[in-house]
Design a protein around this motif. Structure first.
Motif, PDB file in Angstrom:
ATOM      1  N   ASN A 143       0.801  -1.144   0.188  1.00 36.55           N
ATOM      2  CA  ASN A 143       0.099   0.022  -0.077  1.00 36.55           C
ATOM      3  C   ASN A 143       0.883   1.135   0.034  1.00 36.55           C
ATOM      4  OD1 ASN A 143      -1.659   2.262   0.978  1.00 36.55           O
ATOM      5  ND2 ASN A 143      -3.026   0.637   1.477  1.00 36.55           N
ATOM      6  N   ALA A 144       0.392   2.259  -0.676  1.00 36.14           N
ATOM      7  CA  ALA A 144       1.360   3.509  -0.825  1.00 36.14           C
ATOM      8  C   ALA A 144       1.588   4.430   0.491  1.00 36.14           C
ATOM      9  CB  ALA A 144       0.851   3.942  -1.878  1.00 36.14           C
ATOM     10  N   THR A 145       0.418   3.915   1.156  1.00 31.30           N
ATOM     11  CA  THR A 145       0.478   4.637   2.533  1.00 31.30           C
ATOM     12  C   THR A 145       1.369   4.045   3.610  1.00 31.30           C
ATOM     13  OG1 THR A 145      -1.589   3.644   3.457  1.00 31.30           O
ATOM     14  CG2 THR A 145      -1.921   5.795   1.962  1.00 31.30           C
ATOM     15  N   ARG A 184      11.759  -0.186  -1.147  1.00 30.30           N
ATOM     16  CA  ARG A 184      10.833  -0.086  -2.463  1.00 30.30           C
ATOM     17  C   ARG A 184      11.669   0.784  -3.498  1.00 30.30           C
ATOM     18  NH1 ARG A 184       5.813   3.010   0.386  1.00 30.30           N
ATOM     19  NH2 ARG A 184       4.283   1.185   0.550  1.00 30.30           N
TER      20      ARG A 184
END
Length: 253
Positions: free
Chosen positions: A2-4, A184
């Motif tokens: 999840n990007a958050t 990432r």
């Protein structure tokens, strides 16, 4: 993924929400013939129990330091994520004398070094299926005895701050956010292309490269890891067969 997500524990939470049944960590020990496969759900359960042990039984608080005197092993991966869940600093191969808690493997030299810690001392037998010591080392609690009775769900007493120190490895300190961001950012270099990527790693856990390849990178990209201890004992033909049977897409050794 999840990007958050801002901490390693967030990454595990997103993996659990996305697909709890998929394999996350597969572990081989080529000195003993052991193989164990943990799904996201099983791995997360071990993490929750270990985090509850840290928070409730060992009374650690955010910012405390936990020295991990452990090899690359599935239980080491559990401890790294448990520390991240509580908000304590996982100090890989760190100085036990400077730690609030020490976690040691079964090797005599590791146990002897761990005795320098003035706080709680936990020992891991690293036996197949998380088995106990026949006789726990004197002055240590046996992880395999202590962890089964812990709760299956974990909630930290205080929210974990992603900007606080979370990991020390090879003398370098990382915040939780830095661990996630670096994992990432370096994923393309490792050949991690997203969900379905599967790393076979024989790298030790005492460097950032080993930790990222053998845990954080796959976790950050929705992939999985085949973590191999004593991989040098495996011949090339047997390694090729393992790569094929485990459907590994990346090999690091």
């Amino acid at each position: 993924m999840n990007a958050t997500d801002r901490t390693p524990a967030d990454l595990l939470g997103s993996a659990l929400a996305a697909d709890p049944g998929r394999p996350l960590v597969t572990f081989y020990d080529d000195a003993t013939g052991e193989r164990v496969e943990l799904s996201v759900a099983t791995f997360a359960n071990w993490v929750a129990k270990t985090a509850n042990l840290l928070q409730d039984e060992l009374s650690v608080e955010p910012g405390d330091r936990v020295a991990l005197l452990l090899p690359a092993h599935w239980q080491t991966a559990v401890w790294l994520l448990a520390c991240a869940s509580v908000g304590v600093v996982a100090d890989v191969a760190g100085d036990p004398a400077a730690a609030d808690v020490v976690v040691s493997g079964p090797e005599p030299e590791s146990l002897e070094a761990a005795r320098a810690c003035g706080g709680p001392r936990i020992a891991l037998a690293l036996r197949p299926l998380g088995g106990r010591f026949p006789q726990p080392p004197e002055g240590f609690a046996d992880y395999a005895v202590e962890v089964p009775g812990q709760g299956d769900r974990f909630v930290p007493y205080a929210p974990v701050d992603p900007e606080e120190p979370a990991l020390i490895v090879a003398g370098r300190e990382f915040t939780g956010a830095e661990v996630v961001e670096r994992a990432r950012a370096q994923a393309p270099e490792l050949g991690l292309t997203g969900p379905g990527s599967r790393v076979l790693s024989g790298l030790p856990y005492d460097t950032w490269e080993g930790l990222n390849t053998g845990l954080y990178g796959p976790l950050a990209t929705g992939g999985s890891v085949v973590l191999c201890r004593n991989l040098d004992r495996l011949g090339e033909d047997a390694l090729d067969k393992r790569v094929e049977s485990e459907r590994a897409t990346v090999i690091a050794r």
